[in-house]
Design an enzyme around this catalytic site. Structure first.
Site, PDB file in Angstrom:
ATOM      1  N   LYS A  44      16.554 -42.491  42.023  1.00  0.00           N
ATOM      2  CA  LYS A  44      15.211 -42.971  41.726  1.00  0.00           C
ATOM      3  C   LYS A  44      15.305 -44.082  40.676  1.00  0.00           C
ATOM      4  O   LYS A  44      16.025 -43.954  39.699  1.00  0.00           O
ATOM      5  CB  LYS A  44      14.366 -41.805  41.198  1.00  0.00           C
ATOM      6  CG  LYS A  44      12.883 -41.930  41.427  1.00  0.00           C
ATOM      7  CD  LYS A  44      12.195 -40.615  41.083  1.00  0.00           C
ATOM      8  CE  LYS A  44      10.708 -40.707  41.308  1.00  0.00           C
ATOM      9  NZ  LYS A  44      10.015 -39.465  40.955  1.00  0.00           N
ATOM     10  N   GLU A  72       1.864 -24.984  45.015  1.00  0.00           N
ATOM     11  CA  GLU A  72       0.636 -24.512  44.366  1.00  0.00           C
ATOM     12  C   GLU A  72       0.242 -23.120  44.820  1.00  0.00           C
ATOM     13  O   GLU A  72      -0.256 -22.320  44.021  1.00  0.00           O
ATOM     14  CB  GLU A  72      -0.503 -25.499  44.643  1.00  0.00           C
ATOM     15  CG  GLU A  72      -0.365 -26.832  43.923  1.00  0.00           C
ATOM     16  CD  GLU A  72       0.510 -27.831  44.659  1.00  0.00           C
ATOM     17  OE1 GLU A  72       0.679 -28.947  44.137  1.00  0.00           O
ATOM     18  OE2 GLU A  72       1.028 -27.492  45.752  1.00  0.00           O
ATOM     19  N   ARG A 131      -4.737 -27.001  47.271  1.00  0.00           N
ATOM     20  CA  ARG A 131      -3.652 -26.500  48.116  1.00  0.00           C
ATOM     21  C   ARG A 131      -3.430 -24.997  47.926  1.00  0.00           C
ATOM     22  O   ARG A 131      -2.802 -24.355  48.763  1.00  0.00           O
ATOM     23  CB  ARG A 131      -2.365 -27.267  47.798  1.00  0.00           C
ATOM     24  CG  ARG A 131      -2.438 -28.741  48.139  1.00  0.00           C
ATOM     25  CD  ARG A 131      -1.350 -29.550  47.432  1.00  0.00           C
ATOM     26  NE  ARG A 131      -0.014 -29.155  47.822  1.00  0.00           N
ATOM     27  CZ  ARG A 131       0.740 -29.784  48.715  1.00  0.00           C
ATOM     28  NH1 ARG A 131       0.284 -30.861  49.318  1.00  0.00           N
ATOM     29  NH2 ARG A 131       1.949 -29.373  48.991  1.00  0.00           N
TER      30      ARG A 131
END
Length: 641
Positions: free
Chosen positions: A289, A375, A403
């Site tokens: 990243k 979640e 979610r």
């Protein structure tokens, strides 16, 4: 103006079709230019930088080999889609990214046929790719055609249950589709859980080096028993050295790990898969990243989200803060409460920094749990922590808590467990647009029996609400607060628990009462000041609670005024609807009360500045003033005069 990089090869690319004649060496050069253009563009707009820089080579390789938009390239979450947008006819608009009327910061179907599936929440790409693959095989018709379906999903997103549900189904159906696991060793926060450890082991030691050599055809490097045949060597190596077993058991052919920044590995493997795949294939790609931009590579979050910045130094151009952010107020008060009470603990789903829990994690690591992008699990985990005698705070963005809603209902509310829901990013959030707006939590939380729902009007109120939640053991409780800075009110030294279901009077007046819930109070006060200049001094009250309502205060406001207007940063069905129900049940409308409810409009509002989004929603001070004048008939009287 930031100086534009020189990109002679990229300048020739208007759509991916323009890449078809490029040599592999030219594709490497194109990747370098695409990286420079991505950095330059995001330096002017702000946005998600690190994820896109990590997939530059992969983006070039995919578009060079596959035939989008006929082939559907689906970016999970799509933080990493800026380079994809540059290559798919949107380079001329890339510096409008995340701005009003500009490009979305995520993939968006209405924006381009090269965005076959909209994203912004994680772990949906494999389900979507499977849907496209089945649609193709059942004769689905699209103007641009239906070819291969390719999902690009990060290792953090792969930790969510939905990704495995999709892979299990895909393996069962056996359709040709491609999943690229973009394993960048960290999602937004350092990845957590057994899966990330498993992926780390795949490339951490010597066996991976052996596999890389073998993958390049150096069969002579293998131990003698393996030299009988390439097929057997491949199978043995996959099982012994790489560990693709997990994905193979789900029905996928596993290839990798590959160096995602090495075109010499990416291009031949993608070409082989494109030419030969018959069923579901998983390609495991290791990337970095922030790759290729030193300030992002050095940053703890690898340049995940950034404001506008200076390219040479990476220094961000953030406006100075005048007041503490709501998120930091929550985090600081939670740490104070945790110091006083060893039962206080916190749960978040891959957003420890975003939810303000980093200080809690530093001070009390054994009581702070980042469950990854999960979640549903996070909510039920918090429910059991509460059942076990702890005082859990479940800190999630409003848009992400959606979610886990079944678990809020089934595992928390029905069992009346005292989970404290800290709902960040309530209301409209600006540049991330509709996918991240916290529009619905008041409606979906306040309709649950036994749920207490609060909203902070300012940063001092938030401090009190955190303390209120900590002290509340009778059942579930939620408090919501917006993104960004507070309004600059004087801060108490510590939070003091509020009386459940009691609002507060801000200003006494007459004729019209403005009853606000949440962070529109400042706008309501500005509207009240403007009305006073016209000779109308409204009453202003802060409800504090959408559930239970302050019945006594609301009924008194209704009795003492011609008109009552509720104001909230949420969709229809929330606070105003509960007030209307109370007034109807009490027969107040029979006596002629004029009632209006100001809520978010019944539409998804595209990205802009928060102030502009609230203007679109009709919830700024001038809108509140106009609503009060209209309900009192003042404007109409003025027009007749």
């Amino acid at each position: 103006m930031t100086s534009r990089p020189e990109t002679p090869l990229l300048d020739r690319i208007v759509t991916p079709a323009d890449m078809k004649g490029l040599s592999d060496a030219e594709l490497v050069r194109l990747a370098h230019e695409l990286r420079a253009e991505t950095i330059a563009a995001v330096s002017e707009t702000g946005g998600h930088l690190g994820a896109g820089l990590g997939v530059i080579e992969l983006t070039v390789a995919l578009h060079a080999i596959f035939e989008a938009p006929r082939d559907k390239i689906i970016w999970d979450v799509s933080h990493q889609s800026y380079p994809h947008k540059i290559l798919t006819g949107r380079r001329d608009r890339i510096r409008t990214l995340r701005q009003k009327g500009g490009l979305s910061g995520f993939t968006k179907r209405s924006e381009s046929p090269y965005d076959p599936f909209g994203a912004a929440h994680s772990s949906t790409s494999i389900s979507a790719a499977l849907g496209f693959a089945v649609a193709r095989d059942l004769g689905g018709q699209l103007p641009e055609g239906l070819g291969d379906a390719i999902a690009v999903i990060g290792d953090g997103a792969m930790s969510a249950g939905m990704a495995f549900e999709a892979m299990n189904n895909a393996g069962h159906l056996g359709k040709r589709m491609i999943v690229i696991l973009n394993d960048n060793e960290m999602s937004i926060a350092p990845p957590v859980g057994a899966l990330s450890n498993y992926l780390s082991r795949l490339y951490a030691g010597d066996p991976f080096q052996s596999f890389k050599e073998a993958a390049k055809g150096a069969v002579s490097l293998l131990p003698p028993p393996f030299q009988e045949g390439a097929k057997r060597a491949k199978e043995m190596l996959k099982g012994m050295a790489v560990g693709g077993t997990l994905f193979e058991e789900l029905g996928f052919s596993y290839l990798g790990p590959l160096d995602g920044h090495d075109m010499g590995q990416l291009l031949p493997v993608l070409r082989t898969v494109q030419a030969r795949a018959t069923g579901p294939v998983l390609i495991h790609v290791v990337t970095k990243k922030g790759k290729g931009y030193a300030p992002a590579e050095r940053a703890s979050d690898k340049g995940h989200a950034t404001a506008k910045f200076d390219v040479p130094s990476g220094k961000q151009k953030k406006a100075p803060s005048n007041a503490p952010s709501y998120t930091s107020v929550f985090g600081d008060e939670l740490v104070r409460l945790a110091a006083e009470d060893s039962r206080v603990c916190a749960v978040t789903a891959a957003m420890p920094d975003g939810t303000g829990l980093q200080l809690m994690a530093e001070r009390y690591p054994s009581r702070t749990f980042d469950v990854g992008i999960a979640e549903q699990h996070g909510v039920t985990f918090a429910a059991a922590l509460a059942a076990g005698g702890l005082r859990p705070f479940c800190a999630m963005y409003s848009t992400f808590l959606q979610r886990g809603y079944d678990q809020v209902v089934h595992d928390v509310a029905i069992q009346r467990l005292p989970v404290r829901f800290a709902i960040d990013r309530a209301g409209l959030v600006g540049a991330d647009g509709a996918t991240h707006a916290g529009s619905f939590d008041v409606a979906f939380m306040a309709n649950l029996p036994g749920m207490v729902v609060m909203a902070a009007a300012d940063e001092a109120e938030l401090k009190h609400m955190v303390a209120t939640a900590a002290a509340h053991d009778e059942g579930p409780i939620a408090f919501r607060y917006p993104r960004g800075e507070g309004v600059g009110v004087e801060m108490p030294e510590k939070g003091v628990p509020l009386e459940i279901g009691k609002g507060r009077m801000i200003q006494e007046g007459g004729r019209v009462a403005l009853l606000t819930f949440g962070a529109r109070l400042k706008e309501v006060q500005d509207a009240a000041e403007a009305l006073s200049a016209r000779g109308i001094t409204p009453t202003v009250a802060d409800a504090r609670f959408a559930k239970p309502l302050d019945r006594e205060m609301i009924l008194q406001l209704a009795a003492d005024h011609e008109a009552l207007i509720t104001i909230e940063e949420g969709a229809i069905g929330g606070f105003g609807s509960h007030v209307a129900q109370l007034l109807a049940d009490e027969g107040v409308f029979d006596k002629g009360l004029k009632f209006r409810s100001m809520v978010l409009p019944d539409t998804f509002i595209d990205q802009s500045s928060p102030a502009d989004m609230y203007a679109t929603a009709g919830l700024n001070a001038e809108d509140i003033e106009a609503k009060a004048l209209d309900v009192l008939g003042v404007e109409r009287l003025g027009k007749r005069a």
